[in-house]
Design a protein around this motif. Sequence first.
Motif, mmCIF file in Angstrom:
data_model
loop_
_atom_site.group_PDB
_atom_site.id
_atom_site.type_symbol
_atom_site.label_atom_id
_atom_site.label_comp_id
_atom_site.label_asym_id
_atom_site.label_seq_id
_atom_site.Cartn_x
_atom_site.Cartn_y
_atom_site.Cartn_z
ATOM 1 N N ALA A 1 0.853 -1.187 0.000
ATOM 2 C CA ALA A 1 0.000 0.000 0.000
ATOM 3 C C ALA A 1 0.886 1.233 0.000
ATOM 4 O O ALA A 1 1.923 1.272 0.679
ATOM 5 C CB ALA A 1 -0.899 0.016 1.230
ATOM 6 N N PHE A 2 0.467 2.201 -0.782
ATOM 7 C CA PHE A 2 1.170 3.489 -0.781
ATOM 8 C C PHE A 2 0.146 4.595 -0.925
ATOM 9 O O PHE A 2 -0.794 4.497 -1.721
ATOM 10 C CB PHE A 2 2.184 3.580 -1.918
ATOM 11 N N ALA A 3 0.308 5.643 -0.130
ATOM 12 C CA ALA A 3 -0.548 6.823 -0.239
ATOM 13 C C ALA A 3 0.277 8.051 0.100
ATOM 14 O O ALA A 3 1.253 7.974 0.860
ATOM 15 C CB ALA A 3 -1.753 6.709 0.693
ATOM 16 N N SER A 4 -0.132 9.180 -0.459
ATOM 17 C CA SER A 4 0.597 10.423 -0.216
ATOM 18 C C SER A 4 -0.360 11.598 -0.371
ATOM 19 O O SER A 4 -1.162 11.639 -1.307
ATOM 20 C CB SER A 4 1.759 10.548 -1.209
ATOM 21 N N TRP A 5 -0.292 12.535 0.575
ATOM 22 C CA TRP A 5 -1.070 13.767 0.479
ATOM 23 C C TRP A 5 -0.398 14.855 1.315
ATOM 24 O O TRP A 5 0.454 14.581 2.152
ATOM 25 C CB TRP A 5 -2.507 13.543 0.946
ATOM 26 N N ASN A 6 -0.775 16.076 1.062
ATOM 27 C CA ASN A 6 -0.210 17.221 1.780
ATOM 28 C C ASN A 6 -1.188 17.702 2.837
ATOM 29 O O ASN A 6 -2.355 17.998 2.532
ATOM 30 C CB ASN A 6 0.107 18.366 0.810
ATOM 31 N N SER A 7 -0.722 17.741 4.086
ATOM 32 C CA SER A 7 -1.507 18.342 5.159
ATOM 33 C C SER A 7 -1.051 19.785 5.344
ATOM 34 O O SER A 7 -0.151 20.266 4.650
ATOM 35 C CB SER A 7 -1.331 17.551 6.455
ATOM 36 N N VAL A 8 -1.647 20.474 6.301
ATOM 37 C CA VAL A 8 -1.253 21.857 6.564
ATOM 38 C C VAL A 8 0.189 21.926 7.031
ATOM 39 O O VAL A 8 0.932 22.858 6.717
ATOM 40 C CB VAL A 8 -2.193 22.481 7.615
ATOM 41 N N GLU A 9 0.635 20.890 7.786
ATOM 42 C CA GLU A 9 1.947 20.940 8.414
ATOM 43 C C GLU A 9 3.043 20.266 7.605
ATOM 44 O O GLU A 9 4.193 20.698 7.612
ATOM 45 C CB GLU A 9 1.876 20.273 9.810
ATOM 46 N N THR A 10 2.704 19.190 6.883
ATOM 47 C CA THR A 10 3.752 18.389 6.262
ATOM 48 C C THR A 10 3.179 17.516 5.147
ATOM 49 O O THR A 10 1.954 17.440 4.976
ATOM 50 C CB THR A 10 4.427 17.481 7.316
ATOM 51 N N ILE B 1 -12.918 5.951 0.646
ATOM 52 C CA ILE B 1 -11.566 5.477 0.940
ATOM 53 C C ILE B 1 -10.959 6.412 1.980
ATOM 54 O O ILE B 1 -10.918 7.633 1.766
ATOM 55 C CB ILE B 1 -10.692 5.443 -0.320
ATOM 56 N N SER B 2 -10.520 5.856 3.090
ATOM 57 C CA SER B 2 -9.931 6.643 4.171
ATOM 58 C C SER B 2 -8.457 6.297 4.298
ATOM 59 O O SER B 2 -8.084 5.125 4.376
ATOM 60 C CB SER B 2 -10.650 6.367 5.496
ATOM 61 N N TYR B 3 -7.627 7.327 4.314
ATOM 62 C CA TYR B 3 -6.186 7.159 4.476
ATOM 63 C C TYR B 3 -5.801 7.693 5.856
ATOM 64 O O TYR B 3 -6.304 8.732 6.296
ATOM 65 C CB TYR B 3 -5.424 7.949 3.416
ATOM 66 N N GLY C 1 8.031 10.669 21.979
ATOM 67 C CA GLY C 1 6.960 10.211 22.862
ATOM 68 C C GLY C 1 5.594 10.780 22.545
ATOM 69 O O GLY C 1 4.613 10.453 23.211
ATOM 70 N N CYS C 2 5.493 11.642 21.524
ATOM 71 C CA CYS C 2 4.212 12.241 21.148
ATOM 72 C C CYS C 2 3.687 11.603 19.865
ATOM 73 O O CYS C 2 4.465 11.192 19.005
ATOM 74 C CB CYS C 2 4.358 13.747 20.954
ATOM 75 N N LYS C 3 2.376 11.528 19.760
ATOM 76 C CA LYS C 3 1.746 10.942 18.585
ATOM 77 C C LYS C 3 1.012 12.026 17.792
ATOM 78 O O LYS C 3 0.363 12.896 18.373
ATOM 79 C CB LYS C 3 0.749 9.850 18.982
ATOM 80 N N SER C 4 1.140 11.951 16.493
ATOM 81 C CA SER C 4 0.398 12.836 15.595
ATOM 82 C C SER C 4 -0.328 11.974 14.568
ATOM 83 O O SER C 4 0.283 11.104 13.947
ATOM 84 C CB SER C 4 1.333 13.810 14.881
ATOM 85 N N ASN C 5 -1.626 12.195 14.424
ATOM 86 C CA ASN C 5 -2.425 11.427 13.476
ATOM 87 C C ASN C 5 -2.856 12.315 12.314
ATOM 88 O O ASN C 5 -3.343 13.440 12.523
ATOM 89 C CB ASN C 5 -3.670 10.856 14.170
ATOM 90 N N TYR C 6 -2.657 11.803 11.113
ATOM 91 C CA TYR C 6 -3.050 12.513 9.903
ATOM 92 C C TYR C 6 -4.021 11.636 9.120
ATOM 93 O O TYR C 6 -3.835 10.417 9.028
ATOM 94 C CB TYR C 6 -1.833 12.837 9.041
ATOM 95 N N GLY C 7 -5.030 12.259 8.566
ATOM 96 C CA GLY C 7 -6.010 11.500 7.807
ATOM 97 C C GLY C 7 -6.465 12.246 6.566
ATOM 98 O O GLY C 7 -6.349 13.467 6.467
ATOM 99 N N LYS C 8 -6.971 11.471 5.629
ATOM 100 C CA LYS C 8 -7.485 12.020 4.371
ATOM 101 C C LYS C 8 -8.593 11.098 3.881
ATOM 102 O O LYS C 8 -8.489 9.871 4.009
ATOM 103 C CB LYS C 8 -6.369 12.098 3.329
ATOM 104 N N LYS C 9 -9.658 11.678 3.353
ATOM 105 C CA LYS C 9 -10.767 10.882 2.844
ATOM 106 C C LYS C 9 -11.070 11.285 1.405
ATOM 107 O O LYS C 9 -10.905 12.440 1.024
ATOM 108 C CB LYS C 9 -12.014 11.075 3.708
#
Length: 319
Positions: free
Chosen positions: A48-57, A215-217, A225-233
Amino acid sequence: MSATCDIEFENNPRKIIYAGQLLRGTVRLNLTENFNVRSVYVRIRGKAFASWNSVETKVEVNEDYLDKKMYFVGSRESTSKINLEAGVHNYTFEFMLPSNVPSSIEGKYGQIKYTVGVVLDVPLWTNKVFKEPFTLMKALNLNDYPSLREPLIGEKIKGVYPFCFGFFCPKTITITARAPVGGFLPRQTVNLEIHVQNQSSVDVYKFTVELIRLISYSREYKYCGCKSNYGKKEEKCLFSKTIDGCSGKEEKMFHLDVDIPATPPTEIAWSKGITVTYLIRITAFMPGLYKNRSLYLPITIGSYPFQDQTSHDDGVVQQ
């Protein structure tokens, strides 16, 4: 080196394989000249491969589900040169596919893809690779989920006046939709009943009924030690139909057949980064400043049908 390679799947010209099945095939390698290799092997891969641009990265998803090799010439430990003579070389291969892998899917931001590749491992040079993609379908048996035999009912009650909130509105519109079961197969039809009670004086000028593939990415990053979650639909409409509206102070019943096209099964179990779900969306279109109202009816699409049908008591889910 000039070479061609034909990869064929046994008794399967459509190249559609179910998870948990045995994949057999043949390789026809044609060399126009003698060539030295360390090995020749076939490799089956699922990624599986997916790629998108969020506000931060920029966010990327990479997952491996399947990676197996079978050697035709030489072995994994081969270091010496082996001379392949010019001409046609025929090989056969077989792989038992695991059952816990997701279905093939291709979307705007990513994909789950399976390939069979023939690799010529060339000493001191770039390997020669021939790839053939195939479609893998997860074996989702609707009989394993008894709740999907139940009639599927969704209901939405909403006020139709501007700046009004649900049950506090003096006048409302109620949309109720019912499907006979919650699980279906591609090429089947959903016999949908839609009941509309418009208690307001505002006309609904039309309804649309859509079958949506969602389709949800998702990707989780861990740092210090911190978690960051990124999503795209992303959503794709597989079926759409417009039906008549409903005047104010009117009650209507609609019967509609929603045709399900060829599409991968629902996928929420075996892939963390890419999931696939389906829903029927019924939208009431309102005039002027009035907000459109939508009812969502989630359905499951499988690959093996119910063995029998039984009747059950209805259960209503409020939205």
